[in-house]
Design a protein around this motif. Structure first.
Motif, mmCIF file in Angstrom:
data_model
loop_
_atom_site.group_PDB
_atom_site.id
_atom_site.type_symbol
_atom_site.label_atom_id
_atom_site.label_comp_id
_atom_site.label_asym_id
_atom_site.label_seq_id
_atom_site.Cartn_x
_atom_site.Cartn_y
_atom_site.Cartn_z
ATOM 1 N N ALA A 333 63.622 35.597 -58.030
ATOM 2 C CA ALA A 333 64.430 34.768 -58.922
ATOM 3 C C ALA A 333 65.863 34.664 -58.417
ATOM 4 N N ALA A 334 66.402 35.802 -57.935
ATOM 5 C CA ALA A 334 67.777 35.802 -57.435
ATOM 6 C C ALA A 334 67.897 34.920 -56.197
ATOM 7 N N VAL A 335 66.854 34.968 -55.347
ATOM 8 C CA VAL A 335 66.889 34.130 -54.143
ATOM 9 C C VAL A 335 66.927 32.658 -54.540
ATOM 10 N N ALA A 336 66.078 32.316 -55.520
ATOM 11 C CA ALA A 336 66.028 30.930 -55.974
ATOM 12 C C ALA A 336 67.373 30.507 -56.556
ATOM 13 N N GLU A 337 67.973 31.414 -57.321
ATOM 14 C CA GLU A 337 69.248 31.111 -57.963
ATOM 15 C C GLU A 337 70.340 30.904 -56.919
ATOM 16 N N LEU A 338 70.321 31.776 -55.885
ATOM 17 C CA LEU A 338 71.321 31.665 -54.824
ATOM 18 C C LEU A 338 71.128 30.386 -54.014
ATOM 19 N N GLY A 339 69.866 30.031 -53.828
ATOM 20 C CA GLY A 339 69.554 28.852 -53.032
ATOM 21 C C GLY A 339 69.954 28.998 -51.577
ATOM 22 N N VAL A 340 69.693 30.190 -50.999
ATOM 23 C CA VAL A 340 70.076 30.397 -49.599
ATOM 24 C C VAL A 340 68.852 30.310 -48.707
ATOM 25 N N GLU A 341 69.075 30.074 -47.429
ATOM 26 C CA GLU A 341 67.995 30.116 -46.465
ATOM 27 C C GLU A 341 68.537 30.646 -45.147
ATOM 28 N N PRO A 342 67.662 31.066 -44.235
ATOM 29 C CA PRO A 342 68.144 31.636 -42.971
ATOM 30 C C PRO A 342 69.127 30.708 -42.271
ATOM 31 N N GLY A 343 70.200 31.298 -41.740
ATOM 32 C CA GLY A 343 71.253 30.514 -41.105
ATOM 33 C C GLY A 343 72.477 30.378 -41.984
ATOM 34 N N ASP A 344 72.327 30.590 -43.303
ATOM 35 C CA ASP A 344 73.468 30.493 -44.211
ATOM 36 C C ASP A 344 74.380 31.697 -44.071
ATOM 37 N N ASP A 345 75.653 31.520 -44.345
ATOM 38 C CA ASP A 345 76.582 32.651 -44.382
ATOM 39 C C ASP A 345 76.672 33.172 -45.809
ATOM 40 N N VAL A 346 76.451 34.499 -45.976
ATOM 41 C CA VAL A 346 76.488 35.096 -47.319
ATOM 42 C C VAL A 346 77.277 36.395 -47.259
ATOM 43 N N TRP A 347 77.454 37.030 -48.434
ATOM 44 C CA TRP A 347 78.099 38.352 -48.525
ATOM 45 C C TRP A 347 77.080 39.370 -48.989
ATOM 46 N N PHE A 348 76.999 40.473 -48.278
ATOM 47 C CA PHE A 348 76.216 41.631 -48.736
ATOM 48 C C PHE A 348 77.202 42.583 -49.405
ATOM 49 N N ALA A 349 76.950 42.943 -50.682
ATOM 50 C CA ALA A 349 77.869 43.849 -51.379
ATOM 51 C C ALA A 349 77.108 45.071 -51.874
ATOM 52 N N VAL A 350 77.774 46.215 -51.782
ATOM 53 C CA VAL A 350 77.138 47.437 -52.278
ATOM 54 C C VAL A 350 78.184 48.304 -52.957
ATOM 55 N N LYS A 351 77.813 48.858 -54.118
ATOM 56 C CA LYS A 351 78.756 49.674 -54.893
ATOM 57 C C LYS A 351 79.000 51.010 -54.198
ATOM 58 N N ALA A 352 80.204 51.545 -54.397
ATOM 59 C CA ALA A 352 80.560 52.819 -53.753
ATOM 60 C C ALA A 352 79.583 53.928 -54.133
ATOM 61 N N ALA A 353 79.119 53.927 -55.392
ATOM 62 C CA ALA A 353 78.250 55.025 -55.864
ATOM 63 C C ALA A 353 76.906 55.031 -55.154
ATOM 64 N N GLU A 354 76.549 53.879 -54.531
ATOM 65 C CA GLU A 354 75.250 53.784 -53.873
ATOM 66 C C GLU A 354 75.312 54.200 -52.404
ATOM 67 N N VAL A 355 76.536 54.454 -51.902
ATOM 68 C CA VAL A 355 76.700 54.722 -50.472
ATOM 69 C C VAL A 355 77.014 56.196 -50.248
ATOM 70 N N THR A 356 76.258 56.840 -49.361
ATOM 71 C CA THR A 356 76.599 58.212 -48.984
ATOM 72 C C THR A 356 76.987 58.227 -47.508
ATOM 73 N N VAL A 357 78.031 59.029 -47.202
ATOM 74 C CA VAL A 357 78.512 59.121 -45.828
ATOM 75 C C VAL A 357 78.190 60.516 -45.303
ATOM 76 N N HIS A 358 77.519 60.569 -44.133
ATOM 77 C CA HIS A 358 77.081 61.846 -43.549
ATOM 78 C C HIS A 358 77.609 61.979 -42.137
ATOM 79 N N PRO A 359 77.915 63.227 -41.727
ATOM 80 C CA PRO A 359 78.301 63.431 -40.335
ATOM 81 C C PRO A 359 77.119 63.076 -39.436
ATOM 82 N N ALA A 360 77.408 62.535 -38.279
ATOM 83 C CA ALA A 360 76.315 62.141 -37.380
ATOM 84 C C ALA A 360 76.824 62.020 -35.957
ATOM 85 N N GLY A 361 75.908 62.057 -35.027
ATOM 86 C CA GLY A 361 76.266 61.830 -33.623
ATOM 87 C C GLY A 361 77.197 62.890 -33.097
ATOM 88 N N ARG A 362 77.852 62.614 -31.968
ATOM 89 C CA ARG A 362 78.732 63.615 -31.329
ATOM 90 C C ARG A 362 80.179 63.260 -31.590
#
Lengths: 362, 257
Positions: A333-362
């Motif tokens: 339903a959200a896709v239909a409402e947005l009316g987007v298709e591949p090739g369109d420019d959009v914004w991906f948004a994520v709330k701070a509470a959903e993101v965890t930051v972990h040490p990684a790599g060297r």
């Protein structure tokens, strides 16, 4: 630091393991796979608890196992840390840690000094005089880590080392293990089914399925662009590499991803931000509102994902490359409402509470 | 305790009384005025001393021989292990008199091993204190082996595997991990074997006879005296009861902890 090269086959009943694997000196490799994939069997063969039916295991130039050689467990210099701490119940924490140095020919005093140093290293000096029955699960696992490392192993095997711990105790023990493994530079193989363990501890991931290696690659590659079905199922996470900052994480070109730090991580240390595709919202225009991260991306693909639709991101022209492959799961339903298709420019948004930051790599 | 069906209470009470009442009866029957004199007679002291001495020697034999046997039973993968284990358990179900007879046939002067020992070294085993220890070891060994093998199986091989990954050789692992971990089982098994040796009658009298100071242990003396001096027999029985209770207290308190 020793290089591990193993090419072994093990037959146990109807189960057959056939794996070829190398771990470079000082490298940390995570072995992922579902139950029954053969992870523990492989560790058992490396430690010498099972005799491989074919193949060869070479560690730091020494042949540990081949058709004509079978070095006994106690001469392999392969340390093993499992889910249960398995501290010797009749010895104090200090004597547990001193057990290895003492068994390999060290004097009583020298062994105790080594043990004391390792207890300090794992922040368990205060527990030295306690018996295992008086330790919590997390404390016991700290002592077990010290005990495994006090033998100065050439190869350290970690068999789901956090699986039996309280959820609360896991982050502290995981970051401790990361710190001591990095500090000693011991060649390490960690078996886990938790993606976070691989992210925090490992340089490289090897995915095992039904006794075979089905995928291998750097942690970031395997988790963001899984090729095997198993990796796709357990990974399926959005992962942004960068450096830890006060707000969360800063990417190489300066984008800030706002999030929380479940584990202690120094500012500026290499880190990754993790979030689930289902927690990503998609907008046509730049969203405002509560503290959140908004990333401009180009929509690369749309594919059904259960009852949801998975949108895949590609970089904008001249934009940062790390957005490649980020996923957002939204309702049809959200896709239909947005009316987007591949090739369109959009914004991906994520709330701070959903993101965890972990040490990684060297 | 609500889960116990009511009809079990009566047989359970009868079972308990069957054990407890005779012991109380024995206490009531004791001639207290002469008790001290009865248990310190020459014959009684000699029997008590011999019983303690052979009981301890039996315990040591059980430890030195039965301990390794229990470890082999619990840890090795020998073919035919179930058969070997059933043989170990044989003395538990065999009448001790039969056990004594088998020892006599084997080690008597005309037996295959006894004949050899006598002809080559002039050693006679039957009717000696050594024979008492052998007979007692025969009947008491299974108690230590069963108890220790149970402890070894309960402890599992996990600690031993950890010790090996820490660089400990199999011998180091045995002394520093396996034995300390099963120590409670080893202690209670030893005490049980000691207690069983102390009470042994049938195998001892068949294989070792009843010579005062040499082979006449406390149970043998009690049986002998019960034929004509019942007060003396009762008094010495009481001594054995007290020792038995001590043994139970020692092993039980260990189990509870």
């Amino acid at each position: 630091m020793s290089r591990l090269a193993a090419d072994v086959g093990v037959v146990r009943g109807s189960f057959e393991l056939d794996v070829s694997l190398t771990v470079e000196p000082g490298e940390v490799v995570a072995l992922l796979g579902s139950n029954g994939a053969g992870k523990s069997t492989l560790l058992g063969a490396l430690a010498g608890l099972y005799r491989p039916t074919r193949g060869e295991i070479v560690l730091g130039g020494r042949t540990l196992s081949s058709p004509s050689v079978a070095v006994p467990v106690h001469r392999r210099r392969v340390g093993l840390l499992s889910q249960q701490a398995l501290l010797f119940p009749h010895l104090t924490a200090l004597d547990n840690v001193a057990f290895g140095p003492r068994s390999t020919g060290g004097g009583r005093r020298a062994a105790r000094e080594t043990a004391q140093r390792w207890l300090d290293e794992v922040d368990a000096a205060a527990l030295a005089g306690r018996r295992p029955a008086q330790l919590s699960g997390g404390q016991a696992q700290r002592v077990a880590i010290a005990r495994a490392l006090a033998c100065d192993p050439e190869l350290l095997l970690l068999d789901e080392p956090f699986a039996a711990l309280d959820v609360d105790a896991t982050p502290a023990i995981r970051s401790l293990l990361r710190r001591v493994v990095r500090a000693t530079g011991v060649t390490t193989l960690v078996v886990t089914h938790d993606v976070l363990d691989a992210v925090v501890l490992a340089d490289r991931i090897v995915v095992l399925d039904a006794g075979r290696v089905v995928e291998t690659g750097t942690t970031t590659d395997v988790l963001t662009r899984p090729r095997s079905a198993f990796a796709a199922r357990i990974a399926g996470l959005d992962l942004v590499p960068g450096r830890s900052s006060a707000e969360g994480l800063v990417t190489g070109e300066g984008t800030v991803v706002v999030g929380t730090h479940p584990e202690p991580v120094e500012q500026g240390e290499p880190a990754v931000a993790l979030f689930a595709p289902a927690s990503v919202s998609v907008f046509r225009d730049k969203p405002g509102g509560s503290p959140r991260t908004a990333l401009p991306v180009r929509l690369a693909a749309m594919e059904p994902h259960g009852e949801l639709v998975r949108l895949r991101a590609a970089p904008l022209d001249g934009g940062p490359g790390w957005v490649e492959g980020l996923a957002a799961d939204v309702t049809p339903a959200a896709v239909a409402e947005l009316g987007v298709e591949p090739g369109d420019d959009v914004w991906f948004a994520v709330k701070a509470a959903e993101v965890t930051v972990h040490p990684a790599g060297r | 305790m609500n889960g116990v069906p009511r009809f079990l209470w009566l047989p359970a009470a009868l079972a308990w009384l069957l054990v407890a009442v005779p012991v109380v009866g024995l206490l009531l029957r004791v001639d207290l005025s002469n008790f001290f004199a009865l248990v310190t007679s020459d014959a009684a002291l000699a029997a008590l001393w011999l019983s303690l001495k052979t009981g301890l020697a039996t315990m040591v034999c059980c430890l030195v021989l039965g301990g390794p046997l229990a470890i082999v039973l619990a840890r090795s993968h020998l073919p035919g292990l179930p058969f070997i284990r059933s043989v170990v358990l044989l003395p538990l179900v065999l009448p001790p008199v039969v056990g004594g007879l088998t020892l006599l046939f084997l080690l008597g002067r005309t037996g295959p091993v006894g004949g050899f020992l006598y002809d080559e070294f002039g050693i006679t085993v039957p009717f000696s204190t050594t024979a008492v220890v052998l007979a007692q070891t025969f009947v008491a060994m299974p108690f230590l082996v069963v108890s220790l093998e149970g402890s070894l199986r309960t402890a599992g091989e996990r600690y031993e595997a950890v010790a090996a990954t820490l660089g400990a050789s199999p011998v180091t692992t045995l002394w520093r991990v396996t034995i300390p971990v099963v120590l409670p089982g080893l202690l209670s098994g030893s005490v049980l074997a000691f207690a069983r040796a102390l009470g042994e009658f049938g195998a001892t009298i068949t294989f070792a006879g009843s010579l005062q100071g040499t082979t006449r242990t406390l149970p043998l003396l009690i049986y002998l005296q019960s034929q004509d001096d019942i007060d003396g027999a009762v008094a010495m029985s009481l001594v054995l009861v007290v020792i038995a209770i001590l043994v139970i207290v020692v092993t039980r308190t260990r189990d509870v902890r």
